[in-house]
Design an enzyme around this catalytic site. Structure first.
Site, PDB file in Angstrom:
ATOM      1  N   ASP A  11      11.741 -98.965  42.465  1.00  0.00           N
ATOM      2  CA  ASP A  11      12.781 -97.766  42.362  1.00  0.00           C
ATOM      3  C   ASP A  11      11.550 -96.405  42.896  1.00  0.00           C
ATOM      4  OD1 ASP A  11      10.408 -97.236  40.309  1.00  0.00           O
ATOM      5  OD2 ASP A  11      11.377 -95.489  38.939  1.00  0.00           O
ATOM      6  N   ASP A  16       5.718 -98.377  43.716  1.00  0.00           N
ATOM      7  CA  ASP A  16       6.325 -98.963  44.085  1.00  0.00           C
ATOM      8  C   ASP A  16       6.013 -99.777  45.651  1.00  0.00           C
ATOM      9  OD1 ASP A  16       7.876 -96.747  42.461  1.00  0.00           O
ATOM     10  OD2 ASP A  16       8.684 -98.632  41.736  1.00  0.00           O
ATOM     11  N   VAL A 124       9.472-103.188  38.352  1.00  0.00           N
ATOM     12  CA  VAL A 124       8.780-101.734  38.288  1.00  0.00           C
ATOM     13  C   VAL A 124       9.305-100.655  38.317  1.00  0.00           C
ATOM     14  CG1 VAL A 124       6.517-103.707  39.336  1.00  0.00           C
ATOM     15  CG2 VAL A 124       8.539-102.281  40.738  1.00  0.00           C
ATOM     16  N   HIS A 239       0.236 -98.795  39.426  1.00  0.00           N
ATOM     17  CA  HIS A 239       1.084 -99.056  37.676  1.00  0.00           C
ATOM     18  C   HIS A 239       1.952-100.452  38.375  1.00  0.00           C
ATOM     19  CE1 HIS A 239       0.017 -95.602  35.579  1.00  0.00           C
ATOM     20  NE2 HIS A 239       0.657 -94.954  36.516  1.00  0.00           N
ATOM     21  N   ASP A 240       2.476-100.367  39.294  1.00  0.00           N
ATOM     22  CA  ASP A 240       3.650-101.000  40.267  1.00  0.00           C
ATOM     23  C   ASP A 240       2.275-102.498  40.223  1.00  0.00           C
ATOM     24  OD1 ASP A 240       5.151 -99.773  38.824  1.00  0.00           O
ATOM     25  OD2 ASP A 240       6.197 -98.822  40.532  1.00  0.00           O
TER      26      ASP A 240
HETATM   27  C1  BDR Z   1       6.192 -96.165  36.193  1.00  0.00           C
HETATM   28  O1  BDR Z   1       6.927 -94.581  36.643  1.00  0.00           O
HETATM   29  C2  BDR Z   1       6.805 -95.125  37.442  1.00  0.00           C
HETATM   30  O2  BDR Z   1       6.499 -93.879  37.696  1.00  0.00           O
HETATM   31  C3  BDR Z   1       5.910 -95.811  38.611  1.00  0.00           C
HETATM   32  O3  BDR Z   1       6.271 -95.933  39.835  1.00  0.00           O
HETATM   33  C4  BDR Z   1       5.759 -96.319  37.492  1.00  0.00           C
HETATM   34  O4  BDR Z   1       6.749 -97.810  38.026  1.00  0.00           O
HETATM   35  C5  BDR Z   1       4.433 -96.121  35.569  1.00  0.00           C
HETATM   36  O5  BDR Z   1       4.715 -94.914  33.944  1.00  0.00           O
HETATM   37 CA    CA Z   2       8.123 -97.687  39.534  1.00  0.00          CA
END
Ligand code: BDR
Ligand code: CA
Length: 307
Positions: A11, A16, A124, A239-240
């Site tokens: 997304d 991402d 993700v 994160h991703d």
């Molecule tokens: C996740 O939330 C999204 O905002 C980021 O892209 C990540 O996938 C982290 O909580």
């Molecule tokens: Ca994401």
């Protein structure tokens, strides 16, 4: 080295975009295609962002637009983290790359059914596309080699005290996926919140001086500058990118088998990943990462864009 065949479902979204950078170039991975879902922003924006990242970096794989809303709940987005466009202050050249005409869910179903069971999915974003594909054609589940997803937490959430964004944005979809019987690795906030870079790491990436390093540097600087208030020390967390790194190099991570259930009650824990070491395990939950090696992996992969 035999490469792991992957489909990234995203997304796009700042982190991402970094996930896509890694997915397209890490030598252990073979990126088959990208499917896109609404989440950080509306689907038109996440699709535009995904196509723009691919065009900018010459990532020549098909991109499929998917679900534009969650299965049951009303839509939420993460504009306060990723900005109005979903990609902070990054500006792209005019877009020529086009999305495929087929819906992402149909692409997932057809590709998995036709596969030898060798495809790893890396979702993700919210799990809407993956859950829809599983409901449309349950026969895909045994065809999935593994799902390495970014989402959830056994500790605190980030949108609510209980829930992480990707799961909170479509808890019912997450419940379908976690109860599917597929081989699942959950890369949650417990580990991803510890991946934020310091300035030395940002500069190390920028010094690579190629289109991917410039994009990644811009993303990291935006997150570090704008998200201290929201995320505190986790601002800039990859994160991703951490989920993609797990698919490429699982040996950098520690994991524990757990039973993960999604809280679907409409109270304060809606969207929580309830993790237990006592129940019947349905996921490998990532509990730690070698931080220095993770950033080395990122830098090494981004350097490949200069070749
Ligand atoms: C996740 O939330 C999204 O905002 C980021 O892209 C990540 O996938 C982290 O909580
Ligand atoms: Ca994401």
């Amino acid at each position: 080295m035999e490469k792991t065949r992957i489909i990234v479902d995203c997304d796009t979204g700042l982190d991402d975009a970094v996930a896509l950078i890694l997915a397209a170039k890490h030598p252990a991975l073979q990126l088959d295609s990208i499917t896109v879902v609404a989440g950080n922003q509306t689907l038109d924006k996440t699709l535009y962002n995904t196509l723009s990242v691919c065009q900018l970096l010459g990532i020549d794989v098909p991109v499929y637009g998917g679900c534009d809303r969650p299965l049951v709940r009303s839509a939420v987005n993460a504009g306060e983290v990723h900005g109005e466009s979903g990609l902070g202050d990054i500006v792209f050249p005019p877009l020529k790359k086009k999305a495929e005409g087929k819906h992402a869910v149909l692409h997932l179903v057809d590709t998995l059914l036709a596969s030898d069971g060798d495809i790893t999915l890396i979702p993700v974003g919210p799990l809407t596309n993956i859950a829809m594909a599983m409901r449309l054609q349950p026969a895909i589940v045994p065809k999935i080699r593994r799902i390495v997803l970014m989402g959830g937490a056994y500790g605190f959430g980030n949108v609510t005290p209980a829930a992480e964004f990707n799961i909170f944005a479509d808890p019912e979809a997450a419940s379908v996926v976690f109860s599917s019987g597929a081989d699942i690795v959950m890369v949650g906030l417990d580990v991803t919140n510890k991946t934020a870079p310091d300035m030395e790491k940002v500069e190390r990436i920028e010094k690579l001086c190629n289109p991917a390093s410039k994009l990644c540097g811009g993303i990291l600087r935006f997150l570090l500058r704008n998200n201290q208030e929201i995320d505190g020390p986790a601002a800039g967390a990859m994160h991703d990118g951490t989920a993609v790194s797990f698919a490429a190099c699982p040996e950098l991570f520690s994991v524990k088998e757990m039973q993960v259930e999604i809280d679907l009650s409409h109270g304060p824990c809606y969207g929580r990943t309830v993790c237990s070491e006592k129940g019947k395990p349905n996921a490998l939950v990532v509990t730690g990462v070698d931080y220095e090696k993770l950033w080395q992996l990122m830098a090494d992969t981004i350097a490949l864009y200069g070749e």
